[in-house]
Design a protein around this motif. Structure first.
Motif, PDB file in Angstrom:
ATOM      1  N   ALA A  23     -92.639 -16.623   1.364  1.00  0.00           N
ATOM      2  CA  ALA A  23     -93.886 -16.910   0.659  1.00  0.00           C
ATOM      3  C   ALA A  23     -94.036 -18.397   0.376  1.00  0.00           C
ATOM      4  O   ALA A  23     -95.137 -18.945   0.462  1.00  0.00           O
ATOM      5  N   LEU A  24     -92.931 -19.050   0.051  1.00  0.00           N
ATOM      6  CA  LEU A  24     -92.989 -20.488  -0.207  1.00  0.00           C
ATOM      7  C   LEU A  24     -93.420 -21.238   1.050  1.00  0.00           C
ATOM      8  O   LEU A  24     -94.325 -22.082   1.009  1.00  0.00           O
ATOM      9  N   LEU A  25     -92.790 -20.932   2.182  1.00  0.00           N
ATOM     10  CA  LEU A  25     -93.139 -21.600   3.437  1.00  0.00           C
ATOM     11  C   LEU A  25     -94.582 -21.293   3.843  1.00  0.00           C
ATOM     12  O   LEU A  25     -95.260 -22.130   4.434  1.00  0.00           O
ATOM     13  N   ALA A  26     -95.056 -20.078   3.501  1.00  0.00           N
ATOM     14  CA  ALA A  26     -96.405 -19.664   3.885  1.00  0.00           C
ATOM     15  C   ALA A  26     -97.492 -20.378   3.086  1.00  0.00           C
ATOM     16  O   ALA A  26     -98.655 -20.362   3.490  1.00  0.00           O
ATOM     17  N   GLN A  27     -97.105 -20.992   1.968  1.00  0.00           N
ATOM     18  CA  GLN A  27     -98.105 -21.715   1.182  1.00  0.00           C
ATOM     19  C   GLN A  27     -98.713 -22.872   1.980  1.00  0.00           C
ATOM     20  O   GLN A  27     -99.900 -23.158   1.854  1.00  0.00           O
ATOM     21  N   ARG A  28     -97.868 -23.528   2.785  1.00  0.00           N
ATOM     22  CA  ARG A  28     -98.341 -24.678   3.572  1.00  0.00           C
ATOM     23  C   ARG A  28     -97.784 -24.588   4.991  1.00  0.00           C
ATOM     24  O   ARG A  28     -96.808 -25.254   5.335  1.00  0.00           O
ATOM     25  N   PRO A  29     -98.377 -23.745   5.822  1.00  0.00           N
ATOM     26  CA  PRO A  29     -97.900 -23.583   7.203  1.00  0.00           C
ATOM     27  C   PRO A  29     -97.885 -24.912   7.941  1.00  0.00           C
ATOM     28  O   PRO A  29     -98.822 -25.710   7.836  1.00  0.00           O
ATOM     29  N   GLY A  30     -96.818 -25.162   8.676  1.00  0.00           N
ATOM     30  CA  GLY A  30     -96.687 -26.374   9.455  1.00  0.00           C
ATOM     31  C   GLY A  30     -96.108 -27.543   8.682  1.00  0.00           C
ATOM     32  O   GLY A  30     -95.690 -28.537   9.282  1.00  0.00           O
ATOM     33  N   VAL A  31     -96.072 -27.434   7.354  1.00  0.00           N
ATOM     34  CA  VAL A  31     -95.528 -28.510   6.531  1.00  0.00           C
ATOM     35  C   VAL A  31     -94.034 -28.276   6.335  1.00  0.00           C
ATOM     36  O   VAL A  31     -93.593 -27.155   6.061  1.00  0.00           O
ATOM     37  N   VAL A  32     -93.247 -29.319   6.482  1.00  0.00           N
ATOM     38  CA  VAL A  32     -91.798 -29.201   6.337  1.00  0.00           C
ATOM     39  C   VAL A  32     -91.421 -29.186   4.852  1.00  0.00           C
ATOM     40  O   VAL A  32     -91.808 -30.076   4.092  1.00  0.00           O
ATOM     41  N   PHE A  33     -90.692 -28.165   4.452  1.00  0.00           N
ATOM     42  CA  PHE A  33     -90.139 -28.086   3.107  1.00  0.00           C
ATOM     43  C   PHE A  33     -88.687 -28.556   3.158  1.00  0.00           C
ATOM     44  O   PHE A  33     -87.882 -28.034   3.945  1.00  0.00           O
ATOM     45  N   ARG A  34     -88.359 -29.524   2.357  1.00  0.00           N
ATOM     46  CA  ARG A  34     -86.986 -30.020   2.305  1.00  0.00           C
ATOM     47  C   ARG A  34     -86.065 -28.942   1.757  1.00  0.00           C
ATOM     48  O   ARG A  34     -86.459 -28.139   0.909  1.00  0.00           O
ATOM     49  N   ARG A  35     -84.827 -28.960   2.251  1.00  0.00           N
ATOM     50  CA  ARG A  35     -83.841 -27.974   1.790  1.00  0.00           C
ATOM     51  C   ARG A  35     -83.717 -28.009   0.275  1.00  0.00           C
ATOM     52  O   ARG A  35     -83.671 -26.964  -0.388  1.00  0.00           O
ATOM     53  N   GLU A  36     -83.665 -29.213  -0.291  1.00  0.00           N
ATOM     54  CA  GLU A  36     -83.510 -29.345  -1.730  1.00  0.00           C
ATOM     55  C   GLU A  36     -84.687 -28.718  -2.471  1.00  0.00           C
ATOM     56  O   GLU A  36     -84.529 -28.099  -3.527  1.00  0.00           O
ATOM     57  N   GLN A  37     -85.889 -28.882  -1.917  1.00  0.00           N
ATOM     58  CA  GLN A  37     -87.080 -28.318  -2.541  1.00  0.00           C
ATOM     59  C   GLN A  37     -87.047 -26.800  -2.497  1.00  0.00           C
ATOM     60  O   GLN A  37     -87.387 -26.126  -3.481  1.00  0.00           O
ATOM     61  N   ILE A  38     -86.656 -26.248  -1.343  1.00  0.00           N
ATOM     62  CA  ILE A  38     -86.583 -24.791  -1.200  1.00  0.00           C
ATOM     63  C   ILE A  38     -85.582 -24.213  -2.186  1.00  0.00           C
ATOM     64  O   ILE A  38     -85.851 -23.228  -2.883  1.00  0.00           O
ATOM     65  N   ILE A  39     -84.405 -24.827  -2.246  1.00  0.00           N
ATOM     66  CA  ILE A  39     -83.355 -24.336  -3.147  1.00  0.00           C
ATOM     67  C   ILE A  39     -83.821 -24.406  -4.594  1.00  0.00           C
ATOM     68  O   ILE A  39     -83.590 -23.497  -5.398  1.00  0.00           O
ATOM     69  N   SER A  40     -84.525 -25.485  -4.924  1.00  0.00           N
ATOM     70  CA  SER A  40     -85.007 -25.656  -6.295  1.00  0.00           C
ATOM     71  C   SER A  40     -86.051 -24.604  -6.656  1.00  0.00           C
ATOM     72  O   SER A  40     -86.009 -24.020  -7.751  1.00  0.00           O
ATOM     73  N   GLU A  41     -86.992 -24.332  -5.735  1.00  0.00           N
ATOM     74  CA  GLU A  41     -88.096 -23.438  -6.057  1.00  0.00           C
ATOM     75  C   GLU A  41     -87.762 -21.957  -5.899  1.00  0.00           C
ATOM     76  O   GLU A  41     -88.267 -21.116  -6.639  1.00  0.00           O
ATOM     77  N   VAL A  42     -86.922 -21.623  -4.918  1.00  0.00           N
ATOM     78  CA  VAL A  42     -86.585 -20.220  -4.672  1.00  0.00           C
ATOM     79  C   VAL A  42     -85.363 -19.794  -5.469  1.00  0.00           C
ATOM     80  O   VAL A  42     -85.334 -18.726  -6.075  1.00  0.00           O
ATOM     81  N   TRP A  43     -84.323 -20.630  -5.456  1.00  0.00           N
ATOM     82  CA  TRP A  43     -83.088 -20.288  -6.162  1.00  0.00           C
ATOM     83  C   TRP A  43     -83.012 -20.887  -7.558  1.00  0.00           C
ATOM     84  O   TRP A  43     -82.116 -20.594  -8.316  1.00  0.00           O
ATOM     85  N   ARG A  44     -83.948 -21.779  -7.878  1.00  0.00           N
ATOM     86  CA  ARG A  44     -84.039 -22.387  -9.192  1.00  0.00           C
ATOM     87  C   ARG A  44     -82.732 -23.042  -9.618  1.00  0.00           C
ATOM     88  O   ARG A  44     -82.241 -22.863 -10.728  1.00  0.00           O
ATOM     89  N   THR A  45     -82.159 -23.779  -8.703  1.00  0.00           N
ATOM     90  CA  THR A  45     -80.943 -24.529  -8.980  1.00  0.00           C
ATOM     91  C   THR A  45     -80.916 -25.736  -8.060  1.00  0.00           C
ATOM     92  O   THR A  45     -81.569 -25.754  -7.023  1.00  0.00           O
ATOM     93  N   SER A  46     -80.167 -26.745  -8.450  1.00  0.00           N
ATOM     94  CA  SER A  46     -79.990 -27.915  -7.583  1.00  0.00           C
ATOM     95  C   SER A  46     -78.579 -27.969  -7.041  1.00  0.00           C
ATOM     96  O   SER A  46     -78.187 -28.930  -6.403  1.00  0.00           O
TER      97      SER A  46
END
Length: 228
Positions: A165-188
């Motif tokens: 769902a996070l990736l689907a918010q902005r198709p074609g836009v690269v999400f950084r690993r750190e951003q994904i971990i922060s938003e999906v797993w809520r940890t750094s």
């Protein structure tokens, strides 16, 4: 926090329980799968985390995880010597929240325990858009948290859906690993990176579209619409 430790080796369980107790955990030890399931029947939400060894004397740890997930949303961390990616994917597909390979550093295990418990308390859907996203035969219904391929619903774990769902918010836009971990797993915490890779691999397999989620080497991931 109360913690259920499912481990058939008394020596290992005793040493780990002592360490966990020193860090403020109240540990209940179950020596078998059935004992663990019985502990969860009357107290389905009384434990903050379940540490689950896979090599149990009565039931396979994977079966125990599947049965736990059917009756409670309590976070499950698999703790096992099975280090291959296929075992990791299978465990996560069954609903495990994390997967730790023996031998492990106790600091790492403590960090993972705190991470999954924190994510559970703060859990919110990753998606902020409220519509259905379509990629070829794949439809992602964000409000109902359902994914289907050509109308056939695909069963995803909570974190798999949040990642997609996070990736689907902005198709074609690269999400950084750190951003994904922060938003999906809520940890750094850096150790979550391996878990991210396993979830991406599992999504590619379940959606039967290996190219839908593209790896941008050294940066992160993006969702790529399939060619017509």
């Amino acid at each position: 926090m109360r913690l259920l430790l499912v481990e058939d080796d008394d020596h290992v369980a005793g040493a780990l329980s002592a360490v966990l107790s020193r860090h403020g955990f109240e540990v209940r030890h179950a020596r078998s799968g059935e004992e663990a399931l019985q502990a969860l029947v009357p107290e389905a939400d009384a434990f903050g985390v379940v540490l689950l060894d896979l090599g149990l004397p009565d039931l396979d740890g994977y079966e125990v995880c599947g049965r736990i997930r059917k009756r409670t949303t309590t976070p499950v961390i698999m703790v096992t010597a099975r280090a291959d990616v296929r075992s990791r994917i299978h465990g996560l597909n069954l609903g495990a929240d994390d997967y730790v390979v023996k031998p492990y550093d106790i600091g790492e295990l403590l960090a993972r325990i705190h991470a999954v418990s924190r994510r559970t308390v703060q859990e919110e859907p990753a998606a902020t858009v409220d519509h259905e996203v379509q990629f070829g035969d794949v439809s992602i219904d964000l409000p109902t948290r359902k994914v289907a391929i050509a109308g056939e619903v695909v069963q995803l774990t909570r974190k798999e859906f949040d990642l997609l769902a996070l990736l689907a918010q902005r198709p074609g836009v690269v999400f950084r690993r750190e951003q994904i971990i922060s938003e999906v797993w809520r940890t750094s915490w850096e150790g979550t990176g391996r878990t991210l890779e396993v979830h991406v691999a599992s999504l590619r397999s379940k959606l039967r579209m290996p190219t839908l989620i593209e790896t941008v080497r050294g940066v992160g991931y993006r969702l790529v619409a399939p060619a017509a």
